[in-house]
Enzyme design. Structure first.
Site, PDB file in Angstrom:
ATOM      1  N   ARG A 136      25.570  -0.405  75.972  1.00 49.05           N
ATOM      2  CA  ARG A 136      26.087  -1.913  75.992  1.00 49.05           C
ATOM      3  C   ARG A 136      27.584  -2.312  75.136  1.00 49.05           C
ATOM      4  NH1 ARG A 136      24.156  -6.425  78.400  1.00 49.05           N
ATOM      5  NH2 ARG A 136      23.916  -7.294  77.245  1.00 49.05           N
ATOM      6  N   THR A 439      25.457  -7.103  87.773  1.00 51.45           N
ATOM      7  CA  THR A 439      25.301  -6.325  87.647  1.00 51.45           C
ATOM      8  C   THR A 439      24.356  -5.170  88.485  1.00 51.45           C
ATOM      9  OG1 THR A 439      23.737  -7.264  85.672  1.00 51.45           O
ATOM     10  CG2 THR A 439      22.962  -5.293  86.358  1.00 51.45           C
TER      11      THR A 439
HETATM   12  N1  GLU Z   1      24.721  -9.428  81.298  1.00 51.65           N
HETATM   13  C1  GLU Z   1      23.555  -9.317  82.017  1.00 51.65           C
HETATM   14  C2  GLU Z   1      22.740  -8.842  81.137  1.00 51.65           C
HETATM   15  O1  GLU Z   1      22.602  -7.498  79.948  1.00 51.65           O
HETATM   16  C3  GLU Z   1      23.390  -8.233  82.694  1.00 51.65           C
HETATM   17  C4  GLU Z   1      24.205  -9.289  84.059  1.00 51.65           C
HETATM   18  C5  GLU Z   1      23.655  -9.636  85.430  1.00 51.65           C
HETATM   19  O2  GLU Z   1      22.985  -9.572  85.468  1.00 51.65           O
HETATM   20  O3  GLU Z   1      24.022 -11.387  85.287  1.00 51.65           O
HETATM   21  O4  GLU Z   1      21.213  -9.173  81.209  1.00 51.65           O
END
Ligand code: GLU
Length: 627
Positions: A136, A439
């Site tokens: 992360r 993602t």
């Molecule tokens: N930042 C999101 C997370 O880690 C993922 C990004 C997304 O899929 O919009 O949960």
């Protein structure tokens, strides 16, 4: 209807000799123009792909493929082909995962890349262990609990924070690639990044989905000249059919291949990242907040091995990511709650109609989201074992009513180890969740039986909107996954920003074992809906007798306590109407998430599955297709 969980047990008992023969075909049929040579620069016999010109534009998008020798499911045929090439030449699932994710950095640059982070779950067929890596993005040392608070005490406007240096976390992906290869690879980082470098250099043909995503982001991309130069050539979003070459990105891959990840965390790439974060290069008249990242933040970045979240569902062992992802915990809690609903009603999920199935699922996911929002973050003492325990689920599911939805939002549970007798579901507090749609999830398995479930991201589609000038990759905006202010005024929240902290995620790469052997790997993209998408595919495949590709493509429901959406195929159906009649809140949402999965119905047999239509369709491939 026999549940798949039961059927899996019998299929695994099949001796190999009884399995249908698998065709010994070449990894790709000869009529494909493959990115062949993307791995080693040579084309295979029978393949006539040119050494120049765009790669992969004639690769078909296949939503499901069954066979042997290894398998991959990703959102893109070029990336899947890269993985298949690695697998076919004796690379491991880990090798293929690195090569394919790097390729995704080129062909899906808005969703993932070296400027972001991710979570990785791995089954090792040799040790028979499931292990996880947390790659992360991490808050620089300069970040404080009030980083996203304006001087007047109000939370910063979300879009202002997104398109800025302030929201950029220290990227974890390059370090993750090296860590994956060190632990489970047979190939070098240099070899595994070669296909990505080649694709960036030769270019790929932009499709409708990519062009649309560019148009949707054009306004914010235009704020950053380095981004506009790549994705808005001549000031206009790249159009379908355009060959998108990314020479800066190709050079950056070349540097990583030559100097390793030090080029990123200690070298020129890192210096350029820090410069971009601290002094974003913007178009005339545009000013965006600056971040405080330093080379020290980059040098001290670590990928963290983490103990997986393990829960039991119908005799299967479900492995997922622990905090700071809420994904593994929430998926496990949803499955536990669904199982408890079954115990309370006495009717197995496999025997209910769609309305009752989705009602149980929605009640479970609303409760799990209340808990995830309150308890899960990058802090010590997340009550993981309690949240995924049967006793906790028994208490939490006690108030579920089979005929009507609990009023939303439901209250958070108390995973304190002491569980009370049944009572109605208490009301919770309203809240907000920002759901991106970015993602990407990659699922890979190799001929030895190793399995990878890897979700990588730059947070929002297009991340912070900032391409690192001269280096060609987008930086994440992952720090917007922190709470900007405490949801309850004056009460500290575990997911507030802090120095060196990792923002809470919804990412849910999952691997399911039966008697110690992997039977399913799955995960998804789509912000907070990742959790519901992943759970719904698990339930669809394990309980609802859907094929894997059927489970991936079933219309989705995402009930997240303070928000709920259903895809039109569900929303507009009689099932959707009946669910709303029971009080299930939902709005119609065009599409929820993008998923990939691989099932292993018997030793050495792989069923890969991807989206048929969401996001323009994904790509499932196996090394030796069964015809
Ligand atoms: N930042 C999101 C997370 O880690 C993922 C990004 C997304 O899929 O919009 O949960």
């Amino acid at each position: 209807m026999m549940s798949r969980a039961g059927a899996i047990a019998s299929a695994l008992a099949l001796p190999l000799a009884l399995l249908p023969a698998v065709a010994q075909a070449s990894p790709t049929s000869p009529d494909h123009t493959t990115p062949s040579g993307v791995v080693d620069g040579r084309t295979r016999p029978g393949h006539t792909a040119p050494e120049r010109g765009p790669v992969g534009h004639r690769l078909p998008k296949t939503a499901t493929m069954t066979g042997s020798g290894g398998a991959v499911a990703s959102v893109d045929p070029v990336a899947s082909q890269v993985a298949i090439d690695v697998l076919a030449k004796g690379g491991t699932a880990a090798d293929a995962a690195v090569a394919a994710t790097a390729a995704l950095n080129v062909v899906e640059p808005y969703a993932t890349g070296m400027g972001g982070g991710g979570f990785f779950v791995h089954y090792d067929a040799h040790t028979k262990k499931v292990e996880t890596l947390d790659g992360r993005e991490t808050a620089p040392r300069s970040v404080t609990p009030t980083t996203f608070v304006e001087p007047d005490g109000t939370p910063m406007d979300f879009d202002k924070a997104v398109n800025s240096g302030l929201s950029v976390g220290v990227p974890g992906t390059p370090a993750m690639w090296q860590e994956i290869l060190d632990r489970w690879g047979r190939r070098s980082l240099s070899e595994m990044l070669a296909p990505a470098q080649r694709i960036a250099d030769r270019g790929f043909v932009v499709d409708e989905a990519f062009s649309t995503a560019t148009t949707e982001n054009a306004e914010r991309f235009s704020k950053f000249p380095a981004t506009a130069a790549v994705f808005l050539p001549g000031g206009k979003p790249v159009q379908p059919g355009h060959v998108l070459r990314q020479p800066d990105l190709a050079r950056t891959f070349g540097m990583l291949r030559h100097d390793g990840v030090d080029a990123f965390y200690r070298g020129p790439i890192g210096k350029a990242v820090v410069e971009t974060v601290r002094r974003p290069a913007t178009a005339p008249g545009v000013a965006v907040p600056r971040g405080g990242m330093t080379m020290r933040d980059l040098r001290t970045y670590r990928v963290l091995p983490k103990k997986p979240v393990v829960s039991s569902y119908r005799g299967l062992d479900v492995y997922g990511m622990p905090a700071p992802s809420g994904g593994g915990i929430a998926v496990a809690e949803i499955l536990e709650l669904v199982e408890q609903s079954e115990k309370r009603t006495g009717v197995p999920l496999s025997r209910t109609d769609d309305v009752q199935y989705l009602h149980r699922f929605a009640e479970a996911s609303a409760a799990a989201f209340a808990d995830r929002n309150r308890w899960v973050a990058d802090v010590v003492g997340v009550p993981t074992d309690e949240l995924v325990s049967e006793a906790y689920a028994a208490e939490r599911a006690c108030g579920f009513d089979a005929s009507k939805a609990a009023p939303r939002p439901v209250a958070v549970g108390q995973p304190d180890g002491t569980y009370a007798p049944c009572g109605p579901i208490a009301a919770g507090r309203p809240g907000t969740v920002h759901d991106g749609a970015s993602t990407t999830h990659l699922t890979v398995a190799d001929k030895w039986g190793d399995v990878v479930s890897y979700t990588s991201t730059i947070e929002q589609f297009g991340g912070s909107g900032m391409v690192v000038p001269g280096y060609g990759f987008l930086l994440n905006n992952q720090l917007t996954d922190f709470e900007f202010v405490p949801p309850t005024k004056g009460v500290p929240h575990p997911n507030l920003p802090g120095p060196g902290k990792r923002p809470r995620s919804s990412i849910s790469p999952t691997i399911v074992l039966k008697d110690g052997r992997p039977v399913l790997a799955v995960g998804a993209a789509g912000g907070a809906t990742i959790i519901t998408t992943t759970s719904q595919i698990l339930l669809g495949y394990l309980d609802r007798d859907l094929t894997l590709v059927g489970a991936v493509n079933a219309p989705r429901l995402s009930s997240r306590n303070t928000d709920a959406g259903a895809e039109p195929r569900l929303y507009d159906s009689s099932t959707g109407e009946a669910l709303r009649g029971m009080g299930q809140p939902m709005t119609s949402v065009p599409a929820l998430g993008r998923a990939t999965a691989i099932a292993m119905p018997a030793r050495g047999v792989f069923v890969a599955a991807a989206e048929r239509t969401r996001g323009g369709g994904g790509s499932a491939m196996v090394v030796r297709p069964r015809h």
